[in-house]
Design a protein around this motif. Sequence first.
Motif, short mmCIF file in Angstrom:
data_model
loop_
_atom_site.label_atom_id
_atom_site.label_comp_id
_atom_site.label_asym_id
_atom_site.label_seq_id
_atom_site.Cartn_x
_atom_site.Cartn_y
_atom_site.Cartn_z
N LEU A 30 34.71 44.84 51.04
CA LEU A 30 35.97 45.52 50.73
C LEU A 30 36.90 44.60 49.96
CD1 LEU A 30 37.91 47.89 50.95
CD2 LEU A 30 38.60 47.04 53.20
N ALA A 31 36.97 43.34 50.38
CA ALA A 31 37.80 42.38 49.65
C ALA A 31 37.31 42.23 48.22
CB ALA A 31 37.78 41.03 50.37
N ALA A 32 35.98 42.22 48.04
CA ALA A 32 35.42 42.10 46.70
C ALA A 32 35.67 43.36 45.87
CB ALA A 32 33.92 41.83 46.79
N VAL A 33 35.61 44.54 46.50
CA VAL A 33 35.89 45.80 45.79
C VAL A 33 37.33 45.82 45.30
CG1 VAL A 33 36.14 48.29 46.11
CG2 VAL A 33 34.12 47.12 46.98
N ILE A 34 38.24 45.42 46.16
CA ILE A 34 39.65 45.36 45.76
C ILE A 34 39.85 44.32 44.66
CG2 ILE A 34 41.98 44.80 46.55
CD1 ILE A 34 41.15 45.86 49.31
N GLY A 35 39.19 43.18 44.81
CA GLY A 35 39.29 42.13 43.79
C GLY A 35 38.77 42.60 42.44
N LEU A 36 37.69 43.38 42.45
CA LEU A 36 37.15 43.90 41.20
C LEU A 36 38.15 44.84 40.53
CD1 LEU A 36 34.70 44.08 39.29
CD2 LEU A 36 33.86 45.98 40.69
N TYR A 37 38.80 45.67 41.32
CA TYR A 37 39.82 46.56 40.77
C TYR A 37 40.97 45.77 40.15
CZ TYR A 37 43.64 49.91 40.53
OH TYR A 37 44.70 50.69 40.10
N VAL A 38 41.37 44.70 40.82
CA VAL A 38 42.48 43.88 40.33
C VAL A 38 42.14 43.24 38.98
CG1 VAL A 38 43.85 41.80 40.76
CG2 VAL A 38 43.45 43.44 42.61
N VAL A 39 40.91 42.72 38.86
CA VAL A 39 40.55 42.06 37.59
C VAL A 39 40.36 43.08 36.47
CG1 VAL A 39 39.58 40.01 38.70
CG2 VAL A 39 38.09 41.96 38.22
N THR A 40 39.91 44.29 36.81
CA THR A 40 39.83 45.31 35.75
C THR A 40 41.23 45.74 35.31
OG1 THR A 40 39.66 47.11 37.39
CG2 THR A 40 37.60 46.18 36.55
N ALA A 41 42.16 45.80 36.26
CA ALA A 41 43.54 46.18 35.91
C ALA A 41 44.19 45.13 35.01
CB ALA A 41 44.37 46.37 37.18
N GLY A 42 43.79 43.89 35.15
CA GLY A 42 44.37 42.82 34.36
C GLY A 42 43.61 42.51 33.09
N SER A 43 42.62 43.32 32.76
CA SER A 43 41.80 43.08 31.57
C SER A 43 42.19 44.02 30.44
CB SER A 43 40.32 43.27 31.91
OG SER A 43 39.52 43.23 30.75
N ASP A 44 42.10 43.52 29.22
CA ASP A 44 42.38 44.34 28.04
C ASP A 44 41.26 45.34 27.76
OD1 ASP A 44 44.74 42.95 27.68
OD2 ASP A 44 43.84 41.48 26.30
N ALA A 45 40.13 45.19 28.46
CA ALA A 45 39.00 46.09 28.22
C ALA A 45 39.24 47.48 28.78
CB ALA A 45 37.73 45.49 28.81
N PHE A 46 40.22 47.62 29.67
CA PHE A 46 40.49 48.91 30.31
C PHE A 46 41.97 49.25 30.19
CE2 PHE A 46 37.20 46.58 32.66
CZ PHE A 46 36.11 47.43 32.50
N GLU A 47 42.23 50.53 30.11
CA GLU A 47 43.63 50.97 30.04
C GLU A 47 44.35 50.72 31.36
OE1 GLU A 47 43.67 55.03 28.91
OE2 GLU A 47 42.76 54.68 26.92
N ALA A 48 43.60 50.78 32.45
CA ALA A 48 44.16 50.54 33.79
C ALA A 48 43.00 50.13 34.68
CB ALA A 48 44.86 51.78 34.33
N GLY A 49 43.33 49.73 35.93
CA GLY A 49 42.27 49.39 36.86
C GLY A 49 41.34 50.56 37.09
N THR A 50 40.05 50.28 37.28
CA THR A 50 39.07 51.36 37.43
C THR A 50 37.98 50.98 38.42
OG1 THR A 50 37.52 52.80 36.24
CG2 THR A 50 37.68 50.51 35.50
N PHE A 51 37.40 52.00 39.03
CA PHE A 51 36.22 51.84 39.88
C PHE A 51 35.01 52.52 39.26
CE2 PHE A 51 39.54 51.36 43.21
CZ PHE A 51 39.13 50.14 43.74
N ASP A 52 35.14 52.99 38.03
CA ASP A 52 34.04 53.68 37.36
C ASP A 52 32.93 52.68 37.04
OD1 ASP A 52 32.30 54.96 35.52
OD2 ASP A 52 33.89 56.32 34.91
N PHE A 53 31.82 52.79 37.72
CA PHE A 53 30.72 51.84 37.56
C PHE A 53 30.23 51.78 36.12
CE2 PHE A 53 26.06 51.33 37.44
CZ PHE A 53 25.94 50.03 37.92
N ARG A 54 30.09 52.91 35.48
CA ARG A 54 29.55 52.94 34.11
C ARG A 54 30.49 52.24 33.13
NH1 ARG A 54 28.88 59.19 33.37
NH2 ARG A 54 30.97 58.97 34.25
N VAL A 80 36.04 37.54 32.51
CA VAL A 80 36.82 37.07 33.65
C VAL A 80 36.38 35.65 33.97
CG1 VAL A 80 37.45 37.52 36.07
CG2 VAL A 80 36.94 39.42 34.54
N ASN A 81 37.27 34.88 34.56
CA ASN A 81 36.94 33.52 34.99
C ASN A 81 35.64 33.53 35.79
OD1 ASN A 81 36.83 31.12 36.67
ND2 ASN A 81 38.92 30.71 35.98
N PRO A 82 34.65 32.72 35.42
CA PRO A 82 33.36 32.73 36.12
C PRO A 82 33.48 32.47 37.62
CG PRO A 82 33.18 31.50 34.07
CD PRO A 82 34.62 31.82 34.25
#
Length: 522
Positions: free
Chosen positions: A187-211, A224-226
């Motif tokens: 769960l901590a990793a799932v939330i962390g993944l959402y946070v890094v997607t929200a902070g990335s220019d690759a997405f308009e906003a945070g997302t959980f869409d696997f594809r 993202v930082n390795p």
Amino acid sequence: MVTSFPWLTVLWVVPMVGAAIVILLPASLRAASKWLALVVSVVVLAITVLLAVNFDPAGDQYQFVESHKWIPSFGTGYILGLDGIALAIVALTAVLVPLLLIAGWNDVSDQAAWGGRSTHAYFALTLAVEGMVIMSLVSLDILLFYVFFEAMLIPMYFLIGGFGGAGRSKAAVKFLLYNLFGGLVMLAAVIGLYVVTAGSDAFEAGTFDFRLIVEAVSSGEFVVNPAVMNLLFLGFMFAFAVKAPLWPFHRWLPDAAVEATPASAVLMMAIMDKVGTFGMLRYCLQLFPDSATYFRPMIITLAVIGIVYGAIVAIGQTDVMRLIAYTSISHFGFIILGIFVMTSQGQSGSTLYMVNHGLSTAALFLIAGFLVSRRGSRLIESYGGVQKVAPVLAGTFLVSGLATLSLPGLAPFISEFLVLVGTFTRYPVFAVFASTALVLSAVYILWMYQRMMTGPVKDGNDKIRDLVPREILVVAPLIALLIVLGVYPKPALDVINPAVTHTLTTIDQPDPVPQFAEGPTR
């Protein structure tokens, strides 16, 4: 392909609704609750067959896709889709559950703790596990997957703790604590993944869409930082390693398998635990390809240790059910090994191994359960000469055991062979160590069969009756599938291989080029 009819929704909702109806039936309708649960499971099997017939291995990666908004502000949606790998495990689930219901037809007596509704609860909980497993396999939204990945622990906890042996309560708590802890880390990793997607220019906003995330990772847009990605990978991997289970996170499995009813133990080992290895193949590799490559040597080492450890410990067991439980630890090691060597043969073999292990373990564990219910003892030394008084039981036990040790001509041989070939092309030393399990498995299976089934009939075994028609109805399809997939695995591999190729292409892991030593020329 996208379809207008929500087949995947129907696929997982049918067993969930069936479970609710079964549990709500009046306490007096015990027989009706059994038959209703069986009919529901057969309907799920029919839908699965329909999906398999209409699945195009050469078509889109994800087919029968459904996509609806769920919580848009949180970047999560109701997104379902089916690829070849998920289809193989969904088919395994749909085939096994009706057989497990028939196998456990008379396992449950009404207990005061359930208010006279033990039969209703047992069959409803089994259907609930089926529905949640299917949902986790077809989900293409990471948060949606996580919800059902954790939710399936609840009905399984009650199946272990509410029914089975004298130590069931302790085993159920152990099962739940191990898996809940793994889920909390994830769960901590799932939330962390959402946070890094929200902070990335690759997405308009945070997302959980696997594809969307996989596409961005594969194209290099999502950077993202390795060190952060390594931590997120470990969060997902830890939860899957506990669920699978991977050595040394396996300690909960033997107790849970032994104390549960045989049908519930098979539901756990052959079906539910496959969500762990499926998660490794889908989420760990495709979301975090660089991290998976970085940690690959460590994970492969643990897998090989698990292969050898499970086999050696199985040899020393005096309890037949515990012996079979430890063989599963060894087999899960093979599955995880094939996944992380990241070769087409290894991953195709691993996916096929998930199916074949489910069939062989179901057959061996259920037949052993039928025998134990007759004799009233799990100790191997209590038996002897069973083949003289119950030849059909002994014969099917032998075929199932030979499948478990991967005898050529039976289904697990093909998958184990592919895993070893895929491992040898990249890590020959690990392949050699893993191959020792071929000898060790022959020792624990054949020695067990010799002690239990051959020789003179021991006192107390002379009245053991042979398999009855209901039990033959359970065992015969499993034996038939073990033989058919052992002789002709092509239909299964035709579905699995394109999905494996897509995974390896996504993570940029081509198969190693064979190296040939140059010899003298003439």
